[in-house]
Motif scaffolding. Structure first.
Motif, mmCIF file in Angstrom:
data_model
loop_
_atom_site.group_PDB
_atom_site.id
_atom_site.type_symbol
_atom_site.label_atom_id
_atom_site.label_comp_id
_atom_site.label_asym_id
_atom_site.label_seq_id
_atom_site.Cartn_x
_atom_site.Cartn_y
_atom_site.Cartn_z
ATOM 1 N N THR A 185 17.062 34.278 -7.698
ATOM 2 C CA THR A 185 18.304 33.718 -8.737
ATOM 3 C C THR A 185 16.719 34.426 -9.802
ATOM 4 O OG1 THR A 185 17.356 31.640 -9.187
ATOM 5 C CG2 THR A 185 19.368 31.607 -6.872
ATOM 6 N N PRO A 186 17.139 34.376 -11.187
ATOM 7 C CA PRO A 186 16.800 34.623 -12.155
ATOM 8 C C PRO A 186 15.805 33.761 -12.730
ATOM 9 C CG PRO A 186 19.110 35.272 -12.766
ATOM 10 C CD PRO A 186 18.248 35.081 -11.339
ATOM 11 N N SER A 187 15.727 32.779 -12.214
ATOM 12 C CA SER A 187 14.987 31.486 -12.431
ATOM 13 C C SER A 187 13.094 30.865 -11.257
ATOM 14 C CB SER A 187 15.501 30.048 -11.954
ATOM 15 O OG SER A 187 16.690 29.556 -12.654
ATOM 16 N N GLU A 188 13.848 31.121 -9.888
ATOM 17 C CA GLU A 188 12.990 31.397 -8.998
ATOM 18 C C GLU A 188 12.125 33.116 -9.211
ATOM 19 O OE1 GLU A 188 15.672 29.506 -5.517
ATOM 20 O OE2 GLU A 188 15.239 32.130 -5.907
ATOM 21 N N SER A 189 12.848 34.147 -9.950
ATOM 22 C CA SER A 189 11.785 35.232 -10.774
ATOM 23 C C SER A 189 11.278 34.846 -11.541
ATOM 24 C CB SER A 189 12.712 36.194 -10.587
ATOM 25 O OG SER A 189 14.249 36.874 -9.553
ATOM 26 N N ALA A 190 11.739 34.439 -12.359
ATOM 27 C CA ALA A 190 10.891 34.467 -13.569
ATOM 28 C C ALA A 190 10.188 33.154 -12.486
ATOM 29 C CB ALA A 190 11.461 33.393 -14.915
ATOM 30 N N ALA A 191 9.890 32.383 -11.845
ATOM 31 C CA ALA A 191 8.897 31.535 -11.674
ATOM 32 C C ALA A 191 7.790 32.085 -10.845
ATOM 33 C CB ALA A 191 9.482 30.406 -10.791
ATOM 34 N N PHE A 192 7.897 33.531 -10.389
ATOM 35 C CA PHE A 192 7.444 34.371 -9.484
ATOM 36 C C PHE A 192 6.541 34.737 -10.582
ATOM 37 C CE2 PHE A 192 6.001 38.565 -7.652
ATOM 38 C CZ PHE A 192 5.155 37.833 -6.809
ATOM 39 N N GLY A 193 6.746 35.417 -11.872
ATOM 40 C CA GLY A 193 6.525 36.518 -12.819
ATOM 41 C C GLY A 193 5.136 35.773 -13.474
ATOM 42 N N ALA A 194 6.157 34.000 -13.443
ATOM 43 C CA ALA A 194 4.869 33.297 -14.062
ATOM 44 C C ALA A 194 3.732 33.439 -13.455
ATOM 45 C CB ALA A 194 4.941 32.071 -15.148
ATOM 46 N N LEU A 195 3.740 32.997 -12.840
ATOM 47 C CA LEU A 195 2.744 32.538 -11.113
ATOM 48 C C LEU A 195 1.411 33.809 -10.840
ATOM 49 C CD1 LEU A 195 1.145 30.594 -9.080
ATOM 50 C CD2 LEU A 195 3.389 31.994 -7.061
ATOM 51 N N GLY A 196 2.253 35.249 -10.960
ATOM 52 C CA GLY A 196 1.829 36.547 -10.755
ATOM 53 C C GLY A 196 0.965 36.389 -11.974
ATOM 54 N N VAL A 197 1.778 36.447 -13.377
ATOM 55 C CA VAL A 197 0.063 36.687 -14.295
ATOM 56 C C VAL A 197 -0.635 35.530 -14.279
ATOM 57 C CG1 VAL A 197 0.481 36.329 -16.918
ATOM 58 C CG2 VAL A 197 2.113 37.626 -16.142
ATOM 59 N N ILE A 198 -0.380 34.387 -13.840
ATOM 60 C CA ILE A 198 -2.248 33.167 -13.947
ATOM 61 C C ILE A 198 -2.473 33.718 -13.043
ATOM 62 C CG2 ILE A 198 -2.091 30.721 -12.970
ATOM 63 C CD1 ILE A 198 -0.340 30.067 -14.124
ATOM 64 N N VAL A 199 -2.208 34.619 -11.918
ATOM 65 C CA VAL A 199 -3.176 34.813 -10.363
ATOM 66 C C VAL A 199 -4.031 36.018 -11.202
ATOM 67 C CG1 VAL A 199 -3.070 36.523 -8.356
ATOM 68 C CG2 VAL A 199 -1.773 33.884 -8.689
ATOM 69 N N LEU A 200 -3.578 36.665 -11.805
ATOM 70 C CA LEU A 200 -3.865 38.083 -12.054
ATOM 71 C C LEU A 200 -4.633 37.800 -13.335
ATOM 72 C CD1 LEU A 200 -0.954 41.030 -13.181
ATOM 73 C CD2 LEU A 200 -2.731 41.119 -11.191
ATOM 74 N N ALA A 201 -4.726 36.871 -14.400
ATOM 75 C CA ALA A 201 -5.502 36.696 -15.067
ATOM 76 C C ALA A 201 -7.201 35.356 -14.350
ATOM 77 C CB ALA A 201 -5.220 34.961 -16.240
ATOM 78 N N LEU A 202 -6.574 35.219 -13.166
ATOM 79 C CA LEU A 202 -7.781 34.515 -12.825
ATOM 80 C C LEU A 202 -8.536 35.400 -12.256
ATOM 81 C CD1 LEU A 202 -6.015 31.773 -11.171
ATOM 82 C CD2 LEU A 202 -8.096 31.206 -11.820
ATOM 83 N N VAL A 203 -7.852 36.692 -12.181
ATOM 84 C CA VAL A 203 -8.176 37.267 -10.539
ATOM 85 C C VAL A 203 -9.643 38.570 -11.556
ATOM 86 C CG1 VAL A 203 -8.202 40.297 -9.812
ATOM 87 C CG2 VAL A 203 -6.759 37.614 -8.689
ATOM 88 N N PHE A 204 -9.069 39.511 -12.716
ATOM 89 C CA PHE A 204 -9.726 39.432 -14.060
ATOM 90 C C PHE A 204 -10.749 38.956 -14.594
ATOM 91 C CE2 PHE A 204 -5.934 42.626 -13.449
ATOM 92 C CZ PHE A 204 -6.782 42.939 -13.297
ATOM 93 N N GLY A 205 -10.753 36.717 -14.258
ATOM 94 C CA GLY A 205 -11.621 36.062 -14.856
ATOM 95 C C GLY A 205 -11.438 35.764 -16.193
#
Length: 436
Positions: free
Chosen positions: A247-267
């Motif tokens: 759903t759009p809500s689940e996709s939005a949650a995935f998007g926020a999590l994805g940006v957090i993971v990328l920020a962690l990976v790039f330090g």
């Protein structure tokens, strides 16, 4: 009261409260309280109104708003946005008007992730305009593309404004978000065509300068490292909604999590950047929820008092062709956009325009995207478009409002041309949602 007296009574309360300085959302809530007491039987009406308002706030469809906002705040606060901009800059090479193209390409991507038109304009204006001016770019080559791409934030998903519009209009959020993809890409393409024409007509508007040559292998590495990960977040969100996997809500949650993971990976993720992102998203979310509360109860009050049905009957009694009625509604949106921000405009117009659009036989997803484009035009329409003043605040000293106005006009023309294309070919909006 007859319908027009009820409508005038309610709108007068809103306008009076706004004139004395009340925020728009609170002005609507104040009118709702007075209207509920008068039309719905005193205290019983107030109780019913509050129940309806809190019922609207408990809707699961509102969940994407804070998550998309958090996603954009993290993208900005952690520096992932600037990493992507720098990568696009390296990949463009010696193209005439290179920085203007970088603004459109990078600005479209940033606007998509940030979801904030004014935020995008402020960031891009403060970072890119001084650099472009230092390299001899004319004001209309630096300021214009930024004003244009700032408005793309409310068209291309993930768009918090798009979610809010769909929620207020009670239509499918996923369809509205997906429906904005093709128009948003077309608009970015029209912007790039405008830049190309300007560089052809006046090469001195964007003087050429030497840039370091980047080997193909290094370009591929830059793309894979600094662009593809961020782009993948957007693509995966859209694909998840398009395929019905989430759903759009689940996709939005995935998007926020994805940006957090990328920020962690790039330090790039720190306690401070995360805190600022959460606080920034929370502020806008609270404002949006107040607006939903005020708008939902206002719409119900209009229906209960007979104002909505009366206005629709009155508007359709003129027997105007549907396209002429659409032009009238768009004109209202454009006029309001010169002195009001998008959310306030939606609160005023959605309760009237969407029932009217439905009565005229318009596809509501298509009409939603048209409405978002009209709101985007209003952001940059002289003399009082909000993005114009945001740009004035971040532009180099000596930049005049006249220069900003002239820079905005070609990109407003592009947006109007896009509206005409969507009217002529509605499938540009409806095709992708029909696949889900």
């Amino acid at each position: 009261m007859v319908w027009h007296e009820s409508l005038l009574f309610l709108l007068s309360i809103v306008l009076v409260l706004m004139l004395i300085g009340a925020p728009v959302a609170l002005a609507f809530i104040g009118a709702n309280l007075v209207g509920a007491w008068y039309f719905m039987g005193g205290s019983a009406g107030l109780t019913q109104l509050l129940n309806n308002g809190f019922g609207a706030l408990s809707s699961f469809s509102l969940v994407p708003i804070p998550l998309f906002l958090l996603m954009g705040e993290l993208f900005f606060r952690t520096g992932l946005g600037m990493r992507m901009f720098n990568a696009i800059d390296h990949l463009m090479g010696r193209v005439p008007g290179r920085l203007s193209y970088v603004t459109v390409v990078g600005g479209t991507a940033f606007s998509t992730l940030s979801g904030s038109s004014m935020g995008s304009t402020a960031l891009l204006g403060s970072l890119l305009v001084p650099e472009m001016e230092r390299r001899g770019y004319k004001k209309y080559m630096s300021i214009g593309p930024i004003l244009g791409t700032g408005g793309l934030a409310i068209i291309i998903p993930p768009s918090a404004i798009g979610v809010l519009l769909a929620t207020l209009a009670k239509i499918d959020i996923g369809d509205v978000l997906i429906g904005g993809i093709v128009p948003g890409i077309l608009l970015a393409g029209l912007y790039m065509l405008t830049i190309w024409l300007k560089t052809k007509l006046n090469p001195s508007a964007a003087p050429a300068y030497d840039v370091e040559s980047v080997p193909l292998a290094q370009k591929l590495m830059i793309f894979m490292r600094d662009i593809l990960p961020m782009l993948s977040v957007i693509v995966i969100i859209v694909v998840m909604m398009l395929t019905g996997f989430a759903t759009p809500s689940e996709s939005a949650a995935f998007g926020a999590l994805g940006v957090i993971v990328l920020a962690l990976v790039f330090g790039e993720l720190s306690v401070e950047s995360f805190k600022l992102s959460v606080v920034g998203a929370l502020k806008v979310t609270l404002m949006a929820y107040l607006i939903v509360f005020g708008s939902a109860t206002f719409s119900q009050l209009l229906a209960f008092s007979g104002a909505s049905s009366g206005l629709i009957h009155w508007a359709t009694s003129f027997d105007l062709p549907p396209l002429l009625m659409l032009a009238c509604m768009l004109l209202v949106l454009l006029v309001l956009g010169t002195f009001m921000e998008a959310i306030s405009i939606m609160m005023i117009t959605v309760p009237f325009f969407f029932p009217l659009a439905q009565s005229m036989g318009f596809d509501l997803v298509w009409f939603s995207v048209i409405t978002l484009i009209a709101l985007e035009i209003g952001f940059s329409t002289p003399p009082l478009g909000l993005n114009l003043f945001v740009m004035k605040g971040v532009a180099p000293p000596g930049t005049t409002m006249q220069e900003i106005y002239l820079a905005a006009i070609p990109y407003i023309v592009c947006s109007i041309l896009l509206v005409l294309l969507l009217v002529a070919f509605p499938s540009l909006v409806t095709w992708l949602p029909s696949l889900s």
